[in-house]
Design a protein around this motif. Structure first.
Motif, PDB file in Angstrom:
ATOM      1  N   GLN A 158       0.833  -1.201   0.000  1.00 24.56           N
ATOM      2  CA  GLN A 158       0.000   0.000   0.000  1.00 24.56           C
ATOM      3  C   GLN A 158       0.870   1.253   0.000  1.00 24.56           C
ATOM      4  OE1 GLN A 158      -2.594  -0.949   3.357  1.00 24.56           O
ATOM      5  NE2 GLN A 158      -4.198  -1.569   1.937  1.00 24.56           N
ATOM      6  N   GLY A 159       1.659   1.347  -1.032  1.00 28.11           N
ATOM      7  CA  GLY A 159       2.559   2.462  -1.235  1.00 28.11           C
ATOM      8  C   GLY A 159       3.354   2.188  -2.494  1.00 28.11           C
ATOM      9  N   VAL A 182       1.682   7.748   0.302  1.00 29.80           N
ATOM     10  CA  VAL A 182       3.038   7.863   0.829  1.00 29.80           C
ATOM     11  C   VAL A 182       3.775   6.537   0.706  1.00 29.80           C
ATOM     12  CG1 VAL A 182       2.389   9.670   2.461  1.00 29.80           C
ATOM     13  CG2 VAL A 182       2.293   7.270   3.178  1.00 29.80           C
ATOM     14  N   THR A 183       5.097   6.585   0.684  1.00 30.82           N
ATOM     15  CA  THR A 183       5.880   5.363   0.689  1.00 30.82           C
ATOM     16  C   THR A 183       5.708   4.649   2.033  1.00 30.82           C
ATOM     17  OG1 THR A 183       7.792   6.666   1.403  1.00 30.82           O
ATOM     18  CG2 THR A 183       7.640   6.124  -0.948  1.00 30.82           C
ATOM     19  N   VAL A 184       5.940   3.350   2.014  1.00 31.15           N
ATOM     20  CA  VAL A 184       5.673   2.520   3.184  1.00 31.15           C
ATOM     21  C   VAL A 184       6.640   2.854   4.314  1.00 31.15           C
ATOM     22  CG1 VAL A 184       5.598   0.150   4.049  1.00 31.15           C
ATOM     23  CG2 VAL A 184       4.758   0.671   1.746  1.00 31.15           C
ATOM     24  N   PRO A 185       6.131   3.165   5.514  1.00 30.82           N
ATOM     25  CA  PRO A 185       6.996   3.507   6.638  1.00 30.82           C
ATOM     26  C   PRO A 185       7.268   2.300   7.542  1.00 30.82           C
ATOM     27  CG  PRO A 185       4.759   4.030   7.220  1.00 30.82           C
ATOM     28  CD  PRO A 185       4.702   3.400   5.837  1.00 30.82           C
ATOM     29  N   LEU A 186       8.397   2.313   8.199  1.00 31.97           N
ATOM     30  CA  LEU A 186       8.666   1.407   9.304  1.00 31.97           C
ATOM     31  C   LEU A 186       8.472   2.208  10.581  1.00 31.97           C
ATOM     32  CD1 LEU A 186       9.715  -1.309  10.445  1.00 31.97           C
ATOM     33  CD2 LEU A 186      12.019  -0.316  10.357  1.00 31.97           C
ATOM     34  N   MET A 187       7.585   1.728  11.458  1.00 37.17           N
ATOM     35  CA  MET A 187       7.267   2.479  12.666  1.00 37.17           C
ATOM     36  C   MET A 187       7.790   1.782  13.903  1.00 37.17           C
ATOM     37  SD  MET A 187       3.478   4.065  11.952  1.00 37.17           S
ATOM     38  CE  MET A 187       3.846   5.422  13.084  1.00 37.17           C
ATOM     39  N   ALA A 193      10.357   5.341  12.012  1.00 40.14           N
ATOM     40  CA  ALA A 193      11.801   5.119  12.121  1.00 40.14           C
ATOM     41  C   ALA A 193      12.490   5.231  10.771  1.00 40.14           C
ATOM     42  CB  ALA A 193      12.064   3.736  12.721  1.00 40.14           C
ATOM     43  N   LYS A 194      11.777   4.861   9.705  1.00 45.03           N
ATOM     44  CA  LYS A 194      12.353   4.912   8.368  1.00 45.03           C
ATOM     45  C   LYS A 194      11.234   4.965   7.343  1.00 45.03           C
ATOM     46  CE  LYS A 194      15.825   2.550   5.471  1.00 45.03           C
ATOM     47  NZ  LYS A 194      16.720   3.735   5.413  1.00 45.03           N
ATOM     48  N   GLN A 195      11.411   5.796   6.320  1.00 42.56           N
ATOM     49  CA  GLN A 195      10.425   5.894   5.251  1.00 42.56           C
ATOM     50  C   GLN A 195      11.122   6.320   3.971  1.00 42.56           C
ATOM     51  OE1 GLN A 195       7.250   8.768   5.949  1.00 42.56           O
ATOM     52  NE2 GLN A 195       5.813   7.600   4.708  1.00 42.56           N
ATOM     53  N   PRO A 196      11.116   5.509   2.920  1.00 44.77           N
ATOM     54  CA  PRO A 196      10.463   4.202   2.825  1.00 44.77           C
ATOM     55  C   PRO A 196      11.261   3.118   3.536  1.00 44.77           C
ATOM     56  CG  PRO A 196      11.619   4.654   0.793  1.00 44.77           C
ATOM     57  CD  PRO A 196      11.733   5.902   1.639  1.00 44.77           C
ATOM     58  N   VAL A 197      10.572   2.046   3.884  1.00 46.44           N
ATOM     59  CA  VAL A 197      11.205   0.920   4.548  1.00 46.44           C
ATOM     60  C   VAL A 197      12.183   0.236   3.591  1.00 46.44           C
ATOM     61  CG1 VAL A 197       9.365  -0.677   3.833  1.00 46.44           C
ATOM     62  CG2 VAL A 197      10.719  -1.157   5.873  1.00 46.44           C
ATOM     63  N   SER A 198      13.235  -0.321   4.134  1.00 47.86           N
ATOM     64  CA  SER A 198      14.176  -1.115   3.344  1.00 47.86           C
ATOM     65  C   SER A 198      13.747  -2.573   3.443  1.00 47.86           C
ATOM     66  CB  SER A 198      15.603  -0.945   3.875  1.00 47.86           C
ATOM     67  OG  SER A 198      16.488  -1.843   3.214  1.00 47.86           O
ATOM     68  N   PHE A 199      13.134  -3.093   2.394  1.00 51.19           N
ATOM     69  CA  PHE A 199      12.626  -4.462   2.431  1.00 51.19           C
ATOM     70  C   PHE A 199      13.702  -5.521   2.687  1.00 51.19           C
ATOM     71  CE2 PHE A 199       9.110  -2.613  -0.301  1.00 51.19           C
ATOM     72  CZ  PHE A 199       8.168  -2.622   0.719  1.00 51.19           C
ATOM     73  N   PRO A 200      14.865  -5.451   2.040  1.00 47.30           N
ATOM     74  CA  PRO A 200      15.869  -6.503   2.285  1.00 47.30           C
ATOM     75  C   PRO A 200      16.390  -6.542   3.716  1.00 47.30           C
ATOM     76  CG  PRO A 200      16.320  -5.368   0.207  1.00 47.30           C
ATOM     77  CD  PRO A 200      15.271  -4.569   0.923  1.00 47.30           C
ATOM     78  N   ASP A 201      16.241  -5.439   4.457  1.00 48.22           N
ATOM     79  CA  ASP A 201      16.758  -5.381   5.828  1.00 48.22           C
ATOM     80  C   ASP A 201      15.672  -5.598   6.884  1.00 48.22           C
ATOM     81  OD1 ASP A 201      19.374  -4.672   4.943  1.00 48.22           O
ATOM     82  OD2 ASP A 201      18.683  -2.603   4.644  1.00 48.22           O
ATOM     83  N   LEU A 202      14.441  -5.771   6.435  1.00 41.50           N
ATOM     84  CA  LEU A 202      13.320  -5.751   7.360  1.00 41.50           C
ATOM     85  C   LEU A 202      13.315  -6.940   8.325  1.00 41.50           C
ATOM     86  CD1 LEU A 202      10.947  -4.026   8.122  1.00 41.50           C
ATOM     87  CD2 LEU A 202       9.575  -5.152   6.357  1.00 41.50           C
ATOM     88  N   GLU A 203      13.517  -8.158   7.802  1.00 44.98           N
ATOM     89  CA  GLU A 203      13.454  -9.333   8.673  1.00 44.98           C
ATOM     90  C   GLU A 203      14.581  -9.348   9.702  1.00 44.98           C
ATOM     91  OE1 GLU A 203      11.066 -11.909   8.941  1.00 44.98           O
ATOM     92  OE2 GLU A 203       9.989 -10.342   7.848  1.00 44.98           O
ATOM     93  N   ARG A 204      15.749  -8.847   9.322  1.00 47.11           N
ATOM     94  CA  ARG A 204      16.859  -8.770  10.277  1.00 47.11           C
ATOM     95  C   ARG A 204      16.476  -7.878  11.457  1.00 47.11           C
ATOM     96  NH1 ARG A 204      21.178  -5.714   7.850  1.00 47.11           N
ATOM     97  NH2 ARG A 204      21.107  -7.362   6.258  1.00 47.11           N
ATOM     98  N   ALA A 205      15.801  -6.756  11.151  1.00 50.19           N
ATOM     99  CA  ALA A 205      15.355  -5.851  12.219  1.00 50.19           C
ATOM    100  C   ALA A 205      14.320  -6.537  13.103  1.00 50.19           C
ATOM    101  CB  ALA A 205      14.776  -4.579  11.611  1.00 50.19           C
ATOM    102  N   TYR A 206      13.413  -7.284  12.495  1.00 49.91           N
ATOM    103  CA  TYR A 206      12.386  -7.991  13.269  1.00 49.91           C
ATOM    104  C   TYR A 206      12.994  -9.069  14.167  1.00 49.91           C
ATOM    105  CZ  TYR A 206       8.703  -5.843  10.365  1.00 49.91           C
ATOM    106  OH  TYR A 206       7.848  -4.960   9.749  1.00 49.91           O
ATOM    107  N   VAL A 207      13.937  -9.819  13.621  1.00 43.38           N
ATOM    108  CA  VAL A 207      14.585 -10.880  14.402  1.00 43.38           C
ATOM    109  C   VAL A 207      15.309 -10.294  15.604  1.00 43.38           C
ATOM    110  CG1 VAL A 207      16.452 -12.578  14.393  1.00 43.38           C
ATOM    111  CG2 VAL A 207      14.783 -12.554  12.534  1.00 43.38           C
ATOM    112  N   ASP A 208      16.062  -9.224  15.380  1.00 46.12           N
ATOM    113  CA  ASP A 208      16.790  -8.586  16.482  1.00 46.12           C
ATOM    114  C   ASP A 208      15.826  -8.096  17.558  1.00 46.12           C
ATOM    115  OD1 ASP A 208      19.151  -9.082  15.155  1.00 46.12           O
ATOM    116  OD2 ASP A 208      19.385  -7.029  14.410  1.00 46.12           O
TER     117      ASP A 208
END
Length: 504
Positions: A158-159, A182-187, A193-208
């Protein structure tokens, strides 16, 4: 010391509710995939999916064969999951929320996180919320019982995404996402926290984030509830370095593999923190596969159609319950739904249920006793439920009756014309009738067979349907409140021209 039999039973019950550690409340990890088909996991029969961690959970836990969501699209299923109530009651219909939606999951609804909070549970969500943002972030998870939130407030398509990287080193996202927003945000909680979100880095952030949350909670001996509603395997697929190009199933397979890796790392964090044996892990998904994406969509296996429809492929989901030492490995054919998760977790924690009409049942007899469940029926609402049409289908025991059917753009492209967007709304009188135990593909309509048994079955199902619909009160539609572009999240809210300037 002599103790009578009732006294022993009472103490045993207290220990059961408190978990194996005696005085420790059980922890809960709820894993929720996105647009995942019944036939997508290795443990559910897909020959080229690489899902070793989920398959291990299935092998060492309880795998469901007849588990259902409540809607063939995202937001309504998520509302039902967290409230234990059909989305029609909470008003999360028709369709889904968008970045500028005025509505959201009503704050007077009680979520699973809010059920557990009074007992001292730490609560966190990582991933996809999709239950509204609203003015000043009023519908975000931190206002719905969650202490912590790291994720995207709605669906990651949805962006605009065509210029974004979905797979490293620089593979752009495939196809077209929503434009003009708007571009997809990471909240992080209620802050971008970041807009637009970096998709390749997203799961690493979630795991941490998940690992730190589990470790911190375990160290402080604080019971916890971790909710991980993954973006995978919703379109557009994405993945990080460790997943890209890893599977034989293309980009969808890589995305699914990354979801599986995250699950594995969450389980590892439970083991490393010493709470593995006191944690119930439950995995399922929000709705069926988006078949319109063809090889970049999911797979419903032997089930009919997929996302957007009330056929089995749209609403029957993989589901796995895992709790070492408590849940014995096996397979259950008992009926269960995402509505049943809230009352089950509440029972195990000894939490008080909300004083509203709940639609779920405690699954404990299924999970721990390999016994029959309390659920006898499954009710199928379409994407756009209404009091005029009511339920599209009802399953009681092994039989399912279709009163209405309709295809969907999200299930088009398959050879089955019933799935196509051109399969317009059709009423069935008499209803279509299928025996799902011997015909899960819904191929052979039994209501055309001259057998009095089937007439009796249809009358029985009609009675169940009538009783259910008499007790259904539709809440005010939240998605019909419209949209306001001013509500779209922007890390530089005073920028102009919006939305293209919303980057940070």
């Amino acid at each position: 010391m002599h103790m009578d039999y009732p006294g022993i039973i009472f103490i045993f019950t207290l220990l059961l509710l408190a978990g194996l550690d005696g005085d420790a409340l059980p922890n809960f990890v709820l894993l929720f995939a996105d647009d995942l088909g019944y036939g997508d996991l290795g443990s559910y029969g897909h020959p080229s999916s690489q899902t070793p961690n989920l398959d291990k959970l299935a092998a060492n836990g309880l795998r469901f064969t007849d588990f259902y969501c409540t809607s063939p699209v995202c937001s309504p299923s998520r509302a039902a999951l967290l409230t234990g109530r059909y989305q029609t009651r909470s008003g999360v219909y028709p369709g889904v929320f968008y970045p500028g939606s005025r509505g959201g999951l009503p704050l007077n609804e009680t979520t699973l996180a809010e059920v557990l909070k009074p007992l001292g549970y730490a609560t966190a969500i990582i991933g996809k919320w999709h239950l509204g943002l609203g003015a000043n972030g009023m519908y975000l998870p931190i206002h719905q019982g969650f202490d912590h939130f790291l994720g995207v407030p709605y669906s990651h398509d949805q962006g605009p995404c065509s210029s974004l990287t979905c797979f490293p080193p620089d593979t752009k996202c495939y196809g077209t996402c929503d434009v003009g927003v708007v571009t997809v945000p990471l909240m992080s909680n209620d802050t971008i926290a970041k807009q637009p979100v970096s998709f390749p880095d997203l799961e690493r952030a979630y795991v941490d984030y998940a690992t730190n949350f589990i470790m911190k909670s375990a160290k402080s001996k604080e019971p916890f509830f971790l909710y991980y509603p993954s973006h995978h395997t919703h379109y557009p697929q994405f993945g990080g370095t460790e997943a890209t190009g890893h599977t034989q199933r293309g980009r969808f397979g890589d995305s699914l593999y990354e979801l599986d890796r995250t699950v594995g790392k969450i389980i590892q964090a439970l083991e490393d923190s010493g709470v593995h044996n006191n944690t119930l892990v439950f995995f399922t998904a929000d709705n069926g596969p988006e078949l319109m994406r063809m090889s970049r969509g999911g797979n419903a296996g032997l089930l009919k159609c997929g996302k957007g429809t009330t056929y089995e492929g749209g609403m029957r989901e993989p589901a796995i319950a895992y709790w070492p030492g408590r849940i014995q490995p096996g397979v259950t054919c008992e009926l269960a739904t995402i509505l049943d998760i809230l009352p089950t977790f509440a029972k195990l924690a000894g939490a008080k249920l909300p004083s509203v009409q709940l639609d779920g049942f405690d699954m404990s007899p299924i999970l721990f006793d390999n016994g029959p469940g309390a659920r006898k029926a499954v009710f199928y609402y379409p994407v756009d439920p209404s009091e005029k049409y009511g339920l599209f289908a009802v399953r009681v025991g092994k039989y399912k009756a279709h009163y209405y059917s309709r295809g969907s753009a999200q299930s088009s492209t398959t050879p089955d014309q019933d799935c196509s967007v051109l399969a317009f709304l059709k009423q069935h009188d008499p209803p279509l009738l299928f025996n799902l135990e011997i015909d899960p593909s819904e191929n052979y309509n039994l209501s055309v067979v001259d057998d009095p048994e089937y007439k009796d079955v249809l009358e029985m199902i009609q009675g169940v349907k009538k009783e259910f619909e008499m007790g259904m009160v539709f809440g005010e539609s939240q998605t019909s409140k419209g949209r306001d572009s001013a509500l779209e999240p922007c890390c530089t809210p005073d920028c102009s021209p919006k939305p293209s300037c919303c980057t940070c």
